[in-house]
Scaffold this active site. Sequence first.
Site, PDB file in Angstrom:
ATOM      1  CG  HIS A 131      -1.854   1.182   1.243  1.00  0.00           C
ATOM      2  ND1 HIS A 131      -3.068   1.177   0.584  1.00  0.00           N
ATOM      3  CD2 HIS A 131      -1.744   2.411   1.826  1.00  0.00           C
ATOM      4  CE1 HIS A 131      -3.677   2.331   0.766  1.00  0.00           C
ATOM      5  NE2 HIS A 131      -2.898   3.108   1.514  1.00  0.00           N
ATOM      6  CB  CYS A 132       1.795   3.567  -2.666  1.00  0.00           C
ATOM      7  SG  CYS A 132       2.842   5.010  -2.953  1.00  0.00           S
ATOM      8  CB  VAL A 133       1.900   5.975   2.805  1.00  0.00           C
ATOM      9  CG1 VAL A 133       1.672   4.724   3.624  1.00  0.00           C
ATOM     10  CG2 VAL A 133       3.398   6.195   2.585  1.00  0.00           C
ATOM     11  N   GLY A 136      -1.865   6.839  -1.493  1.00  0.00           N
ATOM     12  CA  GLY A 136      -3.074   6.405  -0.807  1.00  0.00           C
ATOM     13  C   GLY A 136      -3.799   5.293  -1.533  1.00  0.00           C
ATOM     14  NE  ARG A 137      -6.172   3.852  -6.687  1.00  0.00           N
ATOM     15  CZ  ARG A 137      -7.345   3.230  -6.795  1.00  0.00           C
ATOM     16  NH1 ARG A 137      -7.391   1.917  -6.878  1.00  0.00           N
ATOM     17  NH2 ARG A 137      -8.466   3.926  -6.807  1.00  0.00           N
TER      18      ARG A 137
END
Length: 291
Positions: A131-133, A136-137
């Site tokens: 999950h790429c902070v 946000g996805r």
Amino acid sequence: MTSFASSVFCRAERVCRHLPVVLNTFLVFSITGEVSYLVLVEAPLEAPLQQTGWSSWWKALHLLAQCFMLGNICWNASLFLKTSPSIKGVFLGGESMGQGWRYCYACESHTPPRCSHCYDCKVCVLRRDHHCVFFGRCVGFRNYRYFLGCLLFMWAGLLYAVVMNAEVFIVILKEGVTLHSMLLLLIPWIMLVTGQVSARAFAFAFIADTCVVGFLLVSAFLFFHVFLLLRGQTTREWYSSRRPYNLGVLGNLRNGLGTRWYLCWLSPLVPSPLPGDGIHFQVTGSLEPTQ
């Protein structure tokens, strides 16, 4: 009262979810604007060349390179956010379930190998990487190409920005390595608040620092994901000594970036269909995908 608090919490959660994207967008365009200013106003050309036709060509070439990198960053990021890697709309049932399938109690569905649930996105993601902070996805099967393309052009853009900002570091350190110059490079915010530097000097120092730090971070992410791509692994699988989905360098590139892996890195608009469906995967030494 409870419904009001719940509504406020939901709105705050939505704002926080989009905050990283807004911040990244602001930083990307700020760096682009600062580098464009350096090119147009304080171009690092020798004095005799600044009044010749070569100066215009030099600036135009730099601006064209900036537009190319910025366009690819924005387009890859847009397609990454628009392309859902989740199991929504994907038929997972039938008789194809076999070894490696699990049941997700949150989604109330059977999920294939390499698929896992993301508690931030609240859905299972096909071939979930992480999950790429910053966006946000989740990074998964269908949007991995755009994620890697965005990283590549961010790396190239930041490398270019660091080189162009070398003049800024030279100006700051022209009087030598003093306490004032080191504080301006390390903590420009404090120098601005205490009135030690002007807003213009702060802006240049802050963006130059951001370029260096951002380049180091993006380099680490990019090289790590290229390493995983060539090994046929995801971030969740890299610690394992087993590599059942490693099909060789060319096979891994094709599975990760699509059939036109050799061209798709030039632009996200280059069509490059993925050879699989994100559900069944060919394993090492087999000609049939896993089921």
